[in-house]
Each structure stands twice: as structure tokens, then as C-alpha cells.
Design an enzyme around this catalytic site. Structure first.
Site, short mmCIF file in Angstrom:
data_model
loop_
_atom_site.label_atom_id
_atom_site.label_comp_id
_atom_site.label_asym_id
_atom_site.label_seq_id
_atom_site.Cartn_x
_atom_site.Cartn_y
_atom_site.Cartn_z
N SER A 1 -2.62 3.87 3.93
CA SER A 1 -3.07 2.84 3.03
C SER A 1 -4.59 2.74 2.93
CB SER A 1 -2.49 1.49 3.48
OG SER A 1 -3.00 1.09 4.73
N SER B 1 -2.08 4.84 8.58
CA SER B 1 -2.93 4.53 7.44
C SER B 1 -4.39 4.91 7.59
CB SER B 1 -2.83 3.04 7.10
OG SER B 1 -1.56 2.73 6.60
N LYS C 1 -12.16 -2.56 4.12
CA LYS C 1 -10.89 -2.38 3.44
C LYS C 1 -10.44 -3.72 2.86
CE LYS C 1 -6.24 -0.48 4.41
NZ LYS C 1 -5.39 0.13 5.46
#
Length: 483
Positions: A146, A170, A70
Site C-alpha cells: 500500500s 506494504s 504516507k
């Protein structure tokens, strides 16, 4: 779709080479990435070089399997470190994080980075720097956030496993929106450092998005650690246990009530009721309860933490840049949180954290009576890419938030998140209490969009989450992506 364990076995048994596997991934990326917009970097040759120079990876648990990181908080030395923020568009990481080191020690080879919202503040992924990530199930819809980019690459079949993180849902939100398994581990179980140790005071934690329970368990037990320097330590209730107990009767509490009083879709309600019926058919004890905490007070404390952490972050950024930051340096939501944080007193922040401790006490008391707590993972399926989760009025007020008192700024921040919170009101509790939670992909709406159910457990009891997850998986209750 084959899971990570399958592809790791293909690599270790030399049924496919690392070069061949990454070539297949690259070919798929060329086909779908123009629509998805899920990856922000990709370097196949660097991954091949790392694989060839790392014989330990070939012998480790995942056998050299490629994995995307990520873009937010999962640093690898020399790689982009933008946090999806235009302010850091050209930034590079100076160090590799302990979590990424942990992945590499398990035989996972970083290959590319996935999209995320600026600084991870949203439950959708649409940063100004990179643009929106689309849902592989239906591209008109968001992949969530996210960890939206991470979920999209797994759901699209580009990778069987993607690193992710969860500071308020997330991992579990995009898992729900994309038909994946999303575990948020117990606070203190995953490697942290060498720079960020507290990660939103323990609310945020790294893990991954997965396609199978065996991948979820293998990764969790492979990564789980206790670092002496870490500020948070997980209970060792079942530390030596490596796998769920299959034949235990579980006591499960459930509700479909939204903790903040927002509407809950029929898809979400039906998903929980179907899960309840399934659990009862399997001989488990299931009891309906009211939502156990005041959701609005909980979220107000969460936003105080967000504000305080954002103000502290920008104080460090200003010292690094040697200039004050301005509204034009960041997205408007980030600016609002920053200005709110600057208005908060230290006492406000401490009171928020003390309230989290009270929530943990409440939930641990609940888990003395029930081993699992079941809710929808999200109240709704994924929103449309074009859906406006703000309003022009709120945007205008955010531009002038500096003029407000701390209390008025807090009210505005709550309003700023109101529409997005209505989509995903169930996930934040586990982040604040530090307890583990998992989203399981058990439902699909009439429109063909996935939605998950969420189970929470007492701290250190991931084994119970694995038990219930394996039960649903074994009886073919999952609706995974079919690509």
C-alpha cells in the site's frame, strides 16, 4: 541517485539551503508527477516555515531533510487525513502521530503526502479518491501498495527517503516493484500512538523506503524505541548494538516455493538462486528448505483479522458520523471486508491471533537453526496498471456478501484477494509473527522491471538483516533506480 545521508550532509554543511533543496524537489514534481500520480498533497511554504522555526532539526541526525508522509496512518495536525477514502475526502488530522513526531525529532521535515489504496487493503495503489500511482521504471505498471506513492517518489528521484508502513508487505512489496530497500521492523520497535496503539494487532508498523543501507540503519536506530504504554515490546537482544557485525558467518535457509501454491516467476526464482550462489561464495552456509508454514491457513487467519479490524473501524466511524455506513460510502473491497468482519464471532478473531502465536513459535524454532530465511520478496514483478486483479463474478458476489454465512463470506474474501496474493505471497508471514524482514533490490526482469529478495530474521535481529544487506550493497548486487 544520492541517498538521504548525502542530502542531509549537504544541508548541515550549508552546501545547499532548505529553500533550494525544496525548490529542486518542486521542479522535479512538476516534471514527473502528472505521470506518476504519487503525491496527494504538497506544501513547500509550510515546510520552509517549519524548518526555519525549528533550529533543532538543523542539528539533528537528518539535518532538516524533507520527507513525504504516507496519507494512511501518519498524521500531522492540520494536514489531510483521508486514509485515501472518499468518505474522508475533507478530513484533517487533529493530532500529530508519535511516529511523525519521531521523524521530526530526527531532523526530518514533512513535505507532502503520498498516495495509498483506500484504508491500505491492497498491494497496489489505485484508490477511487486519487487514482492509480504508476511505476517510475515503466509507467504502464503499478508502483505496488500500500506504500505505492512512497515508493514511486523515491524511485523517481523526488525524495531520497519516504515514510511508509507495512501491514502485510506494504513496504516490502513496493520496494520489490520499484527497486528500493524496504525494511519491516520487529513488532514493537517503532513509535505508536497517541490514538492507534495496536495497528492490526501489531501486524502493521511504520518505517520507510530507502536507497541505501546506511539510511535504513540510521533511521531504524534513530526511531527505535520502547514505550511503556505500548501493547507490544520488542526483544532487546541487541538493543545496545548500533550496526551489523561484518565478519560473521551466517546460516541461511531459503526456498522459492510459494506458501500458497501459486506460480513463481523465473525472475524471482533466479533472484534467489543468484543470492544463494553469492552468499556461498562469501563463505556463508545456505540450505534449501520447504516453506515452513501452511500459507493458505495463514492467509485465512490474516483475512479474519482484516475483517474484524474493518468492522471495528466502521463501528467507530458510524458513531462519529451518527449514521450507518452504506456500500456507496466505500470501495467494494472495503465493503466486503466490513461485511465479513461483522459476521465473525469473537472466538474466530481470538483463534486467528492464537494461530499467529503458533506461527511465531514455528519461525523462532527455525531461527534457532538458521539465522536468516531467504525467499523472493514478491513472486512476480509489478502488474500492469490495467490488469484486473478481481473478476466481474467476484464483484457481483461482493455486492451480495451480506446474504452469506460467515464461512461463505470468508471463502469469498479469500477469492477476492486470490490474484493479488499470487503476486505477493511471501511478505505476510513476518507481519503475523512480528519478526523483521527486508526486501533488497537485487534483480531486474528481461522486461526491465525490478524485483527484490526478502530476508527474515528472529525478533530483534535487525542487525543480521543489516549485515546481509550491507554485504549485497558492498559487492554491488543492488539494482537501484538510475534517475
Amino acid at each position: 541517485m544520492e541517498d538521504a545521508t548525502y542530502w542531509a550532509e549537504q544541508l548541515t554543511q550549508k552546501k545547499i539551503s532548505f529553500s533550494e533543496l525544496t525548490a529542486r524537489i518542486e521542479e522535479k514534481i512538476q516534471q514527473v508527477e502528472p505521470t506518476l500520480n504519487a503525491l496527494v498533497s504538497f506544501d513547500r511554504q509550510a515546510a520552509i516555515k517549519q524548518y526555519e522555526q525549528n533550529p533543532q532539526a538543523k542539528a539533528a541526525l537528518f539535518g532538516g531533510l524533507p520527507i513525504p508522509l504516507k496519507i494512511l496512518g501518519q498524521s500531522k495536525a492540520g494536514w489531510p487525513a483521508t486514509s485515501a477514502a472518499a468518505l474522508f475526502a475533507n478530513a484533517k488530522a487533529e493530532q500529530t502521530s508519535a511516529f511523525v513526531n519521531g521523524l521530526e525529532q530526527l531532523g526530518l521535515i514533512p513535505l507532502g503526502q503520498t498516495n495509498a489504496p483506500e484504508f491500505g487493503f491492497k498491494n497496489i495503489t489505485d484508490p477511487v479518491l486519487y487514482g492509480p500511482t504508476r511505476n517510475p521504471w515503466q509507467s504502464a505498471y503499478s508502483a505496488g501498495g500500500s506504500s505505492g506513492g512512497a515508493a514511486a517518489v523515491v524511485a523517481a528521484g523526488l525524495f531520497p527517503l519516504a515514510a511508509a508502513s507495512d501491514g502485510g508487505g506494504s513496504i516490502r512489496i513496493p520496494a520489490s516493484f520499484n527497486g528500493l530497500i524496504g525494511l519491516k521492523p520487529t513488532r514493537g520497535t517503532m513509535p505508536v500512538g497517541p490514538q492507534e496503539w495496536r495497528s492490526w494487532q501489531g501486524a502493521s508498523i511504520n518505517f520507510a523506503l530507502t536507497l541505501s543501507m546506511r539510511d535504513t540503519e540510521r533511521l531504524f536506530y534513530g526511531l527505535r524505541t520502547s514505550q511503556p504504554a505500548a501493547p507490544y515490546q520488542a526483544p532487546r537482544i541487541e538493543w545496545k548494538h548500533h550496526g551489523p557485525s561484518q565478519n560473521r558467518t551466517l546460516r541461511v535457509a531459503y526456498t522459492t516455493e510459494s506458501p500458497v501454491g501459486s506460480p513463481v516467476s523465473q525472475t524471482a526464482v533466479s533472484a534467489v538462486k543468484k543470492a544463494v550462489a553469492f552468499l556461498e561464495d562469501q563463505g556463508h552456509q545456505v540450505t534449501e528448505i520447504r516453506y515452513p508454514v501452511d500459507g493458505q491457513t495463514m492467509m485465512a487467519s490474516y483475512y479474519r483479522m482484516n475483517g474484524g479490524e474493518t468492522a471495528a473501524m466502521f463501528a467507530e466511524i458510524e458513531a462519529m458520523l451518527q449514521r450507518p455506513v452504506e456500500q456507496k460510502d466505500m470501495e467494494l473491497m472495503t465493503w466486503g471486508l466490513y461485511q465479513y468482519g461483522k459476521k465473525l464471532a469473537a472466538a474466530d478473531y481470538i483463534q486467528a491471533l492464537q494461530y499467529w502465536d503458533q506461527l511465531a513459535v514455528t519461525m523462532e524454532a527455525l531461527f534457532a537453526d538458521y539465522e536468516l530465511f531467504l525467499t523472493p520478496a514478491t513472486a512476480q514483478t509489478a502488474p500492469l496498471i490495467e490488469e484486473d486483479l478481481q473478476s466481474d463474478t467476484i464483484r457481483r458476489e461482493l455486492q451480495e456478501i451480506e446474504r452469506r454465512t460467515a464461512a461463505a463470506a470468508g471463502d469469498l474474501i479469500y477469492q477476492m484477494f486470490d490474484k493479488s496474493l499470487a503476486l505477493t505471497p511471501y511478505t505476510q508471514l513476518a507481519n503475523l509473527t512480528g519478526q523483521p524482514a527486508i526486501s533488497l533490490p537485487t534483480a531486474v526482469s528481461e522486461e526491465g522491471l525490478p524485483l527484490g529478495i526478502q530476508f527474515m530474521a528472529s525478533k530483534g535481529r535487525e542487525d543480521l538483516l543489516f549485515q546481509v544487506g550491507e554485504l549485497f550493497e558492498r559487492w554491488e548486487q543492488f539494482h537501484l533506480p538510475k534517475k
